[in-house]
Design a protein around this motif. Sequence first.
Motif: not given
Length: 728
Positions: A634-653
């Motif tokens: 929850r400490l980074v819950s507000k930043d998760i969308d930015k992390i996902i949108s800014g990275m193409d290497t995030l896999d299903s794991t």
Amino acid sequence: MVLKLSTLKLKFPNKIPPWLNFPGRYFSLSYAATLRPKPETDTDPQSVDNYEEKIGFLKHNLHPGNLIRILDKTQDSNSALKIFKWAALQKSFNHTPDTYYHISLKLGLAGNVKEMDNFCLNLARDKCVGSREALASLVHTFVRHSRLNEAIRVLGNMTLCGLNPSVDVFNDLLCALVKKTDFQNVLFIYKEMVKGGIVPTVGTLNSLLEVLFETNRVESGLNQFRRMNKKGCSPNVRTFEIVIKGLVLNNRVDDAVLILHEMLELKYQPDVCFYICIIPLFCQENRLEQGIQLFKQMRAANLVPNSVICRELVHCLCMNLHLDDAINILEEMIEIGEIPPLDSFVDVMNGFCEAKRYNEAMCFLENNCGNLVSPHKVLLEGCCKADNFFLGISLLEKMSERGIADCDCWNILLGWICENASIKKAYELLGRMIVRSVVPDCSTYAALVVGNCNLNKYEDALELFHYIWSKFWVLDSKCYSRLVEGLCRLKRIEEAVVVYYYMSKSKCPLEVATFNLLIEATCDAGKVDEAVKLRSLAYYSGTSCSSVTHITIMLAFLKSGRAKDVLVMFSQMVIGGCKVHAEVYCILIRSMCALNRFKDCALFCKLMINESLMPDSGTIHDLLSCLTNHSQLRLVSKDIDKIISGMDTLDSTMFNLLINGLWKEGCRREARNLLDLMLERGWVPDATTHTLFVGSNVEGVTSRGRPTYENSMDEDNVSNILAEALGK
């Protein structure tokens, strides 16, 4: 005309102008001792030393001439003031403008400004015969002694009482103020002239123009220049000199050229001062056309150019490869008995080398520079840059025969051979050098070090280095970097560190790229503590530590399991003013994960994202794993969308890890949103994620806020996709 005793009863107007209110502490006694009495025919009281004796002498010999001589002989201004006031009380005596002049001068030079003001103001108010001349002379004297504040005060008292001096007095003071670039006081004096109805001369306006340009008020200066005729003055040569110089120095060269053309069209005849000032300015701006034009005009007027004009004009001609013209000027200078500066011969040789006219350069040396070392060195360097070894060795032999080939000359050719030819030829040249009784110096051995490094003969290079060490010499920057770089690439770290320590103790900086290579090699060898010492020594030697330096050491700490030391090095990096890159944040996040400091992990992640930087996939995995293990996603819950949108290497794991962690921490809406995004990317949730959603209150599961099970016939809803993916 004499002044009455009543004039000593000092009275002042109710309002003293603020410019007269200068504090007396700003003035000194520096000129008080320089005054000398004027020769007189009367009795000369040479034996009079103290106050009482002087008063005793004056009681029987009181007249203005004797009083002035006594005042001039009195070193102490307070004693002089007492004598002056005593004389004023004598019934048979009246002070004159001359006595006022001498006491005011003594007080002003001694820094007693208040008393000086009193006497000057009263003398100006009485307006007796000779007062104007005495005060004007006082202004000139203060200007001559560079006591400009006192001069301004005297002039201010005169204008205050309507006793306006001549324009020459104003001009004298203005000229002195301009030399001090005192714009405010120049403007004040000029306004006093205008208020007093005194018509300015061209000298007045020249002073005003000069201070305007010197204080970067270019437009105001041009405006005053254009309005000179309206003020009844025509510009003279000095005016044009001031304007052209001011424009050039304020980067308005094109405007300066236009003013020059205007001057020449009006048939003004410049004087030698104009040429000495303006020709070098145009040459320094590479305005060759204007420089040549003025030079020709100067010679046509039979004016002799000085060495400054010659040097700058020849330099400009050589820069533009007008070598024949440059040589003609030098020959003309020699013909008229002027010795051209050495720099001019060097410029000509540089021009020949730039134009690759080496044979002509040799002829020029033979005819004009027989025993001048610097031009020969320039040609020797030019031969080396052109890879013309045989011409270089021929020139060096001729220099040796003339006895002008010093060690530096031999080193020029030796250095080129070490860089471009075999080390064998370098040693042959060294032998010839010794035969010529030229003693090799540090640069000689440094060149040999470079030559051996180029051939990977590092044993020989180190042997030469230790000889240099024994002589307490230091390597030049090029040799230093080449030796350290080569040793690092051969993994001879200990020898590289020894070279670095010796040179650093001599405060010789190492090139940044080579220093970073040394730090990297030291860390790769598992000697991170040694790398830290090298970094500390860098500040002492003047070697710059970049972000790469600190990142390399921080990575070494992280890999060796010393995560706590990462923060220490990071603090040193910040103190050093290095920029914090994305890689630095990644190292910090991974270090905090290793220390299980999940709050600091989240903090560095937020700082990174706020600076529009994205962590790499390895750092994201460590971060999310750490936060999941501590149930702190929850400490980074507000930043998760930015992390996902800014990275193409995030896999299903990573998606499964995030979804499970957020769901367990009660962040179910965020978990559902991630599940939808995962499915949109075509990835299948793992069994844990499927069980998490299907085994819970499935009817409450929504997709981006819309019902997915309850009364829904949509085949693409979350539950159907999960069931299909798991074969149910």
